[in-house]
Design a protein around this motif. Structure first.
Motif, PDB file in Angstrom:
ATOM      1  N   SER A  19      41.161  34.954  32.887  1.00 17.08           N
ATOM      2  CA  SER A  19      39.693  35.377  32.925  1.00 17.08           C
ATOM      3  C   SER A  19      39.607  35.745  34.519  1.00 17.08           C
ATOM      4  O   SER A  19      40.262  35.191  35.388  1.00 17.08           O
TER       5      SER A  19
ATOM      6  N   VAL B 172      32.482  39.187  33.756  1.00 19.76           N
ATOM      7  CA  VAL B 172      33.547  38.467  33.747  1.00 19.76           C
ATOM      8  C   VAL B 172      34.419  39.010  32.646  1.00 19.76           C
ATOM      9  O   VAL B 172      34.040  39.112  31.554  1.00 19.76           O
ATOM     10  N   ARG B 173      35.544  39.343  32.958  1.00 20.88           N
ATOM     11  CA  ARG B 173      36.481  39.868  31.931  1.00 20.88           C
ATOM     12  C   ARG B 173      37.602  38.865  31.551  1.00 20.88           C
ATOM     13  O   ARG B 173      38.331  38.187  32.437  1.00 20.88           O
ATOM     14  N   SER B 174      37.661  38.712  30.335  1.00 15.39           N
ATOM     15  CA  SER B 174      38.931  37.882  29.732  1.00 15.39           C
ATOM     16  C   SER B 174      39.782  38.519  28.966  1.00 15.39           C
ATOM     17  O   SER B 174      39.426  39.529  28.079  1.00 15.39           O
TER      18      SER B 174
ATOM     19  N   HIS C 257      40.479  43.062  25.571  1.00 19.11           N
ATOM     20  CA  HIS C 257      39.608  42.380  26.730  1.00 19.11           C
ATOM     21  C   HIS C 257      38.297  42.397  26.196  1.00 19.11           C
ATOM     22  O   HIS C 257      37.836  43.202  25.449  1.00 19.11           O
TER      23      HIS C 257
END
Length: 148
Positions: A76, A89-91, A98
């Protein structure tokens, strides 16, 4: 790596303290705490301290630049646009997909309106206002009845 204040920093992502020779030289093996010979009447609850969260925020030109940022599977990352309007917030997942959680900056809330008592009708003024509003209707009825 251990700095001059005896704080440990990993040399590479994912490194554990026991893998670093400098850490092991400074701190060595953890010694077990000696057991107390005195009996305890009731178990003490340990005081809980809130966890310290450290996050790296990558600054990007716009939201489209996030797609060009390389990320590994299962990680993340936080991003913030240069104009500080959005935080993302990129996971990343193992299958290449994603999710993005986007937080927008809100404009400041307008101030609460002030109450002006002159704009509202008081209870003692109500009957006078009603009778004044009913006067034209009463005159029409009197003209219709011929009592005027």
């Amino acid at each position: 790596m251990v700095d001059q204040f005896n704080r440990w920093y990993p040399d590479f992502p994912g490194q554990q303290p026991y893998q670093d020779p400098a850490y092991m030289r400074v701190f060595g093996q953890a010694q077990p705490a000696p057991q107390s010979a005195q009996p305890q009447s009731a178990p003490q609850r340990p005081s809980l301290t809130p966890p310290t969260i450290r996050a790296e925020i990558v600054q990007v030109e716009n939201l489209g630049a996030i797609d060009r940022y390389p990320m590994g599977a299962g990680t993340s990352q936080m991003f913030m646009t240069r104009d500080e309007k959005n935080i993302v917030v990129r996971s990343m997942y193992a299958n290449g997909q994603h999710t993005d959680d986007i937080y927008d900056r809100r404009p400041p809330e307008p101030p609460a309106p002030t109450i002006n008592p002159a704009e509202y009708v008081r209870k003692d003024e109500l009957s006078a206002l009603i009778s004044e509003a009913m006067r034209p209707a009463q005159k029409k009825e009197e003209i219709k009845d011929g009592t005027v």
